[in-house]
Design a protein around this motif. Structure first.
Motif, PDB file in Angstrom:
ATOM      1  N   PRO A  93      -3.606  23.887 -27.276  1.00  0.00           N
ATOM      2  CA  PRO A  93      -2.616  23.689 -26.264  1.00  0.00           C
ATOM      3  C   PRO A  93      -3.091  22.802 -25.118  1.00  0.00           C
ATOM      4  N   ALA A  94      -2.250  22.316 -24.125  1.00  0.00           N
ATOM      5  CA  ALA A  94      -2.644  21.350 -23.367  1.00  0.00           C
ATOM      6  C   ALA A  94      -3.960  21.502 -22.601  1.00  0.00           C
ATOM      7  N   ARG A  95      -4.058  22.838 -22.084  1.00  0.00           N
ATOM      8  CA  ARG A  95      -5.232  23.382 -21.352  1.00  0.00           C
ATOM      9  C   ARG A  95      -6.470  23.058 -21.970  1.00  0.00           C
ATOM     10  N   GLN A  96      -6.348  23.232 -23.370  1.00  0.00           N
ATOM     11  CA  GLN A  96      -7.826  23.299 -24.103  1.00  0.00           C
ATOM     12  C   GLN A  96      -8.011  21.993 -24.738  1.00  0.00           C
ATOM     13  N   ARG A  97      -6.843  20.877 -24.870  1.00  0.00           N
ATOM     14  CA  ARG A  97      -7.210  19.822 -25.598  1.00  0.00           C
ATOM     15  C   ARG A  97      -8.295  18.924 -25.172  1.00  0.00           C
ATOM     16  N   PRO A  98      -8.958  18.386 -26.234  1.00  0.00           N
ATOM     17  CA  PRO A  98     -10.229  17.541 -25.785  1.00  0.00           C
ATOM     18  C   PRO A  98      -9.720  16.096 -25.431  1.00  0.00           C
ATOM     19  N   THR A  99     -10.655  15.354 -24.934  1.00  0.00           N
ATOM     20  CA  THR A  99     -10.253  14.015 -24.480  1.00  0.00           C
ATOM     21  C   THR A  99     -11.020  13.190 -25.303  1.00  0.00           C
ATOM     22  N   TYR A 100     -10.416  12.130 -25.837  1.00  0.00           N
ATOM     23  CA  TYR A 100     -11.014  10.978 -26.773  1.00  0.00           C
ATOM     24  C   TYR A 100     -11.465   9.784 -25.796  1.00  0.00           C
ATOM     25  N   GLU A 101     -12.721   9.705 -25.880  1.00  0.00           N
ATOM     26  CA  GLU A 101     -13.570   8.617 -25.480  1.00  0.00           C
ATOM     27  C   GLU A 101     -13.649   7.640 -26.257  1.00  0.00           C
ATOM     28  N   ALA A 102     -12.801   6.548 -26.461  1.00  0.00           N
ATOM     29  CA  ALA A 102     -12.738   5.394 -27.448  1.00  0.00           C
ATOM     30  C   ALA A 102     -14.118   4.736 -27.513  1.00  0.00           C
ATOM     31  N   THR A 103     -14.800   4.224 -26.219  1.00  0.00           N
ATOM     32  CA  THR A 103     -16.008   3.465 -26.184  1.00  0.00           C
ATOM     33  C   THR A 103     -17.056   4.172 -26.865  1.00  0.00           C
ATOM     34  N   ARG A 104     -17.283   5.520 -26.565  1.00  0.00           N
ATOM     35  CA  ARG A 104     -18.158   6.182 -27.167  1.00  0.00           C
ATOM     36  C   ARG A 104     -18.064   6.960 -28.525  1.00  0.00           C
ATOM     37  N   ARG A 106     -15.899   9.520 -29.388  1.00  0.00           N
ATOM     38  CA  ARG A 106     -16.246  11.082 -29.495  1.00  0.00           C
ATOM     39  C   ARG A 106     -15.085  11.712 -28.785  1.00  0.00           C
ATOM     40  N   LEU A 107     -14.907  13.047 -29.024  1.00  0.00           N
ATOM     41  CA  LEU A 107     -14.036  13.948 -28.446  1.00  0.00           C
ATOM     42  C   LEU A 107     -14.981  14.859 -27.586  1.00  0.00           C
ATOM     43  N   VAL A 108     -14.393  14.989 -26.457  1.00  0.00           N
ATOM     44  CA  VAL A 108     -15.266  15.855 -25.585  1.00  0.00           C
ATOM     45  C   VAL A 108     -14.043  17.195 -25.098  1.00  0.00           C
ATOM     46  N   TRP A 109     -14.594  18.316 -25.247  1.00  0.00           N
ATOM     47  CA  TRP A 109     -13.543  19.426 -24.708  1.00  0.00           C
ATOM     48  C   TRP A 109     -14.014  19.931 -23.286  1.00  0.00           C
ATOM     49  N   PRO A 110     -12.803  20.543 -22.669  1.00  0.00           N
ATOM     50  CA  PRO A 110     -13.087  21.067 -21.015  1.00  0.00           C
ATOM     51  C   PRO A 110     -14.185  21.852 -21.078  1.00  0.00           C
TER      52      PRO A 110
END
Length: 417
Positions: A93-104, A106-110
């Motif tokens: 769901p949108a509120r739990q969606r991880p962010t993708y950090e392309a330079t590193r 990796r995915l980071v969750w809230p």
């Protein structure tokens, strides 16, 4: 139902997922999910990682981090495992969606959980990092499979119980065979057909219907590990080269029966195979209706049903074990059945060798797919089947071809009753 309830159900994995898409019970280290194309492997992997990162029971009792995501290539990790239609970002769901950090990479969750991305094309990337869990996708396609997998194992050293999920369509590669033989590997299997309602109807019509039962179909659609036994008399490649969609007009058709030596529940199967020959001398396998552990009256009825279905010319029955009893059983079911008795004077391997040569010459064709018969053929060597059981389907196949070619004095004796 309300729109809100329908939306909730659509994202509730415990409600939507199939049993084969959930982690198996037991004390496993590797969960190996073998599945056909489109069987839902990616969705299962993404949901498992999501549950670990968020600490969702029953998958985890607290957030697990860091997690390794390893794909065949860097592009596969990004396009399939993360941003695919069933990938990690899509299942949140949108509120739990991880962010993708392309330079590193990796995915980071809230909540702070992290998943690091790796390509199996560069196994040395996995030297140094350490993880509490991992998802490895399509491991049977990895170019440097053993090196990448081994480096990943050394990196799984965090947390109370490091575990990993490997999702793949199987191929007979050394890594997959090694995992299947490991007692710490738990295996689940998924067929494409189990997920058919999520796939385009045209895919089923154009692909599934075309390849079902063939070696490629069993591997790519049913998720089976298909390989030839070393020293086997027949090969998968030979059978595939012999496969046709149908038979021309046939000059003669027979149903061959290889009856079991007993009628107990543990008895061998009764091989029942129909085949025909055309005017050019090419033979066509038409059906395999082998009966497992059937009593005489049952296999006789099945053989006669096949005889009438193809309007065959005769039933060829191997009589070494039962002698006149075999013909009597068939005649009791149908007194007008034309039965030919076949008595073996040589071993099974020697009887089957001429048939293998005929196949190599292109004189034996398979009208469709016969998975169980083909498995016996490709597992049969000079020492018999690897299981030690009788090759009943293969025997019936050999008797059918032998009768159609009217074996000479050096082959099995065939006489009319």
């Amino acid at each position: 139902m309300s729109t809100r309830l329908l939306r909730t159900m659509a994202t509730d994995w415990e409600f939507l997922g199939r049993d084969d898409q959930f982690p198996p019970d037991g004390d496993w280290t590797v969960w190996l999910m073998l599945g056909g194309r489109g069987a839902g492997k990616t969705r299962a992997g993404a949901e498992w990682v999501r549950a670990l990162a968020l600490g969702l029971p029953p998958f985890a009792d607290k957030p697990v981090s860091p997690i390794a995501l390893v794909g065949e290539t860097a592009a596969d990790v990004r396009e399939v495992m993360i941003d695919g239609v069933s990938g990690l970002r899509a299942v949140h769901p949108a509120r739990q969606r991880p962010t993708y950090e392309a330079t590193r990479r990796r995915l980071v969750w809230p909540n702070g959980a992290v998943a690091q991305c790796f390509s199996a094309e560069d196994p040395d990337q996995l030297r140094g990092p350490q993880f509490a869990a991992a998802w490895a996708d399509e491991i049977a396609k990895w170019r440097y499979a053993d090196a990448a997998w081994d480096n990943l194992q050394f990196a799984l050293r965090l947390g109370d119980r490091p575990r990993e999920l490997a999702t793949t369509t199987p191929r007979p590669v050394p890594l997959l065979k090694r995992l299947l033989g490991d007692p710490k590997t738990a295996v689940t299997r998924a067929k494409t057909s189990a997920n058919i309602y999520q796939l385009a109807p045209a895919f089923y019509d154009a692909v599934v219907a075309r390849y079902v039962g063939t070696r490629l179909g069993r591997q790519e659609l049913d998720g089976e590990l298909i390989e030839d036994r070393e020293g086997a008399l027949f090969s998968r490649a030979l059978i595939e080269a012999s496969r046709v969609s149908g038979a021309p007009p046939l000059a003669r058709i027979v149903v061959a029966v290889d009856p079991p030596a007993s009628s107990t529940r543990r008895a061998d199967a009764c091989g029942i195979v129909a085949a025909g020959i055309d005017a050019a001398g090419v033979m066509f396998v038409l059906a395999d209706d082998t009966a497992s552990a059937a009593r005489p009256a049952e296999w006789a009825r099945r053989a006669l049903a096949l005889f009438h279905r193809f309007q065959a010319d005769a039933i060829v029955a191997e009589v070494n074990q039962g002698g006149d009893m075999v013909a009597a059983v068939l005649r009791e079911a149908d007194e007008n059945a034309p039965v030919i008795a076949a008595r073996a004077t040589r071993g099974k391997y020697l009887r089957a060798e001429p048939v293998a040569h005929l196949m190599e010459q292109g004189r034996v064709k398979f009208c469709g797919a016969f998975p169980a018969l083909e498995d016996e053929m490709c597992d049969f060597s000079a020492g018999g089947l690897s299981s030690g059981r009788s090759p009943d389907r293969l025997d019936a196949f050999v008797w059918a071809v032998t009768a159609l070619t009217r074996a000479g004095s050096n082959g099995p004796r065939v006489r009319a009753i």
